[in-house]
Design an enzyme around this catalytic site. Structure first.
Site, PDB file in Angstrom:
ATOM      1  CE  LYS A  82      53.496 -22.232 -17.218  1.00  0.00           C
ATOM      2  NZ  LYS A  82      53.180 -21.176 -18.198  1.00  0.00           N
ATOM      3  CB  THR A  83      48.464 -21.992 -12.288  1.00  0.00           C
ATOM      4  OG1 THR A  83      49.774 -21.431 -12.393  1.00  0.00           O
ATOM      5  CG2 THR A  83      48.092 -22.097 -10.820  1.00  0.00           C
ATOM      6  CD  GLU A 125      52.277 -23.448 -12.962  1.00  0.00           C
ATOM      7  OE1 GLU A 125      52.441 -22.336 -13.490  1.00  0.00           O
ATOM      8  OE2 GLU A 125      51.572 -23.626 -11.942  1.00  0.00           O
TER       9      GLU A 125
END
Length: 507
Positions: free
Chosen positions: A142-143, A186
């Site tokens: 995600k990051t 995010e």
């Protein structure tokens, strides 16, 4: 259900404002000139940045912090007036899942009658305010994926607001406040709050069980992502994950497997120690070549997600490819922290077996590229949460096969109670059935002492975990006596121009 959030001027007070997720939201609100305050147990560069933007920061989480608002109410009302603030003066108190009901500051907020919001409520409210909102979900990646998307849109001239779970050099932190109607966020699934988000575009990188403290099965995780997908106007997903492919079929797909006929694919791929080169196809049509300074298949997959989103936003491929060449990554994602005695010190957030495997594969790639001689990969791992270790013991045991040496500390509890006398030794015993060079060093101090004599020139030492293991990296660098009169080089945590970035989710 989404709690109502007031963005029209009512104060926001964050309990735990220094957290990576909390501070990013606070940054965006402070940039809007909304009244922002918050507390944390210690100050850091993140809270200092918020202070410079006008946020009022308290050290320690105490009930007395809420007196700040009663004092302001008294000053506003004049001498001799009641010190009880009106409803409009009461702050909206924002908490994350890490704040429990026994927290004295939280209890004081309840007693005062403050509206209580979860961090996800505020993020969901922000997502609703941006017509072109993009929320990036998934167990892993995600990051990096959200940072990539934000960076490509920024370089492409779309001026996005960005809220991510890692610090990025391009905007000198974990958030950027843009002036357009684009938002990249995010979206965390760890506590189930993913279901609150209703973005225009939702990205799902992959789906696994990673948080057994909240979910009891993969089916529960899938249900959360299905609700998230239902709330998105467009879902972009990775077909390389069987769970996404079979149970969360996206509107727009990407894949590294040409047989899956995804909308976005890569071919003529070259994985090197300095990045990845590939040809990109969009629905069968060749768009051109990319060169991105990220290691490994998983990061090429993350890059495909970013390309798919950027194309949905109308960017030309040439602009996307140019932006990708200069993406320098997020902090704690294969972050080079320093070098001494030809030993490279890498900091990475990997804490799930799947993440450790792909991160060490990237480390192996980089170590083998240094010269014809084989260089050692020394994995230093701090297990994170008893529940995660217990749930994935067999998987952890086989996650370190690309490491030559493994050092394991005791388990970072993250506030959990140890249910069955688990320890780092439990994990070491299992890893030792697959590898011979494994050491148990229970404390951070003993890890540091071990590394003094264990490391040798040419090693790639990679520190893995979501806890506080990375705190010893500066000392570990300093402990190595420089050879040939060359002093150790320690790199600033936001000086990421030399960073190579395997992906990681963050909480």
């Amino acid at each position: 259900m989404l709690n109502s959030v007031n963005f029209s001027g009512k104060p926001f007070h964050f309990i735990g404002i220094g957290g990576i997720g909390m501070s990013a939201i606070a940054h965006v609100l402070a940039h809007r000139k909304l009244p922002v305050s918050g507390s944390d147990l210690r100050l850091n560069h993140i809270t200092e940045r918020l202070q410079s933007m006008g946020a009022h920061i308290f050290i320690n989480q105490e009930a007395s912090n809420l007196e700040y608002f009663t004092t302001r109410a008294t000053v506003a009302a004049g001498t001799g007036s009641s010190s009880v603030p009106s409803a409009s003066q009461l702050p909206q108190v924002v908490c994350s899942t890490a704040i429990n009901n026994s927290n004295p500051e939280y209890q004081a907020a309840i007693a005062l009658g403050c509206p209580i919001l979860h961090r996800s409520d505020v993020l969901a409210g922000l997502i609703q305010q941006y017509p072109n909102s993009i929320a990036v979900g998934g167990t892993h990646g995600k990051t990096t994926t959200s940072s990539l998307i934000g960076y490509v849109l920024l370089q492409g001239g779309l001026d996005p607001t960005v809220i991510v779970g890692g610090e990025v050099a391009a905007w000198q932190g974990n958030a950027r406040a843009g002036c357009s109607d684009y938002l990249v966020a995010e979206a965390d699934e760890s506590d189930g709050s993913l279901v609150k988000f209703q973005p225009k575009i939702g990205v799902i990188t992959n789906v696994e069980l990673d948080h057994p403290d909240h979910y009891t099965s993969l089916d529960q995780v899938v249900e959360t992502f299905q609700t998230f997908a239902d709330h998105c106007q467009t879902v972009i997903g990775c077909l390389d994950c069987p769970t996404v492919r079979d149970r969360l079929p996206p509107h727009i797909s990407y894949s590294l497997d040409p047989s899956l006929n995804a909308d976005y694919t890569a071919e003529q791929i070259s994985y090197t120690a300095t990045g990845t080169i590939a040809q990109i196809r969009e629905r069968g049509t060749l768009l051109g070549q990319i060169h991105v300074p990220l290691l490994g298949q998983h990061n090429l997959s993350n890059t495909l997600a970013a390309i798919a989103v950027a194309r949905c936003c109308g960017l030309e491929f040439s602009a996307i490819a140019e932006a990708l060449t200069t993406f320098s990554g997020a902090r704690r994602r294969f972050e080079l922290r320093g070098e001494v005695n030809q030993i490279r010190f890498i900091d990475d957030y990997a804490h799930h077996p799947s993440e450790i495997q792909v991160t060490l594969a990237s480390a192996r790639l980089q170590a083998d590229a240094q010269s014809e001689a084989r260089h050692r990969v020394v994995a230093v791992f701090q297990p994170h949460r008893y529940s995660r270790v217990q749930a994935f013991l067999p998987e952890f045991a086989q996650s370190f096969l690309d490491a030559d040496v493994v050092v394991v500390s005791d388990i970072y509890s993250a506030g959990e109670v140890n249910p069955s006398n688990l320890s780092g030794q439990t994990l070491v015993d299992l890893i030792s059935t697959h590898q011979s060079d494994v050491y148990y060093q229970p404390t951070l101090q003993s890890v540091q002492e071990c590394l003094k004599t264990l490391l040798r020139p040419g090693d790639l030492a990679i520190f893995l975990g979501a806890g506080n293991l990375n705190q010893i990296i500066p000392a570990a660098i300093a402990d190595q006596p420089p050879i040939s009169g060359r002093p150790p080089v320690e790199i600033s945590q936001l000086e990421t121009s030399q960073t190579l970035v395997p992906s990681r989710s963050t909480h």
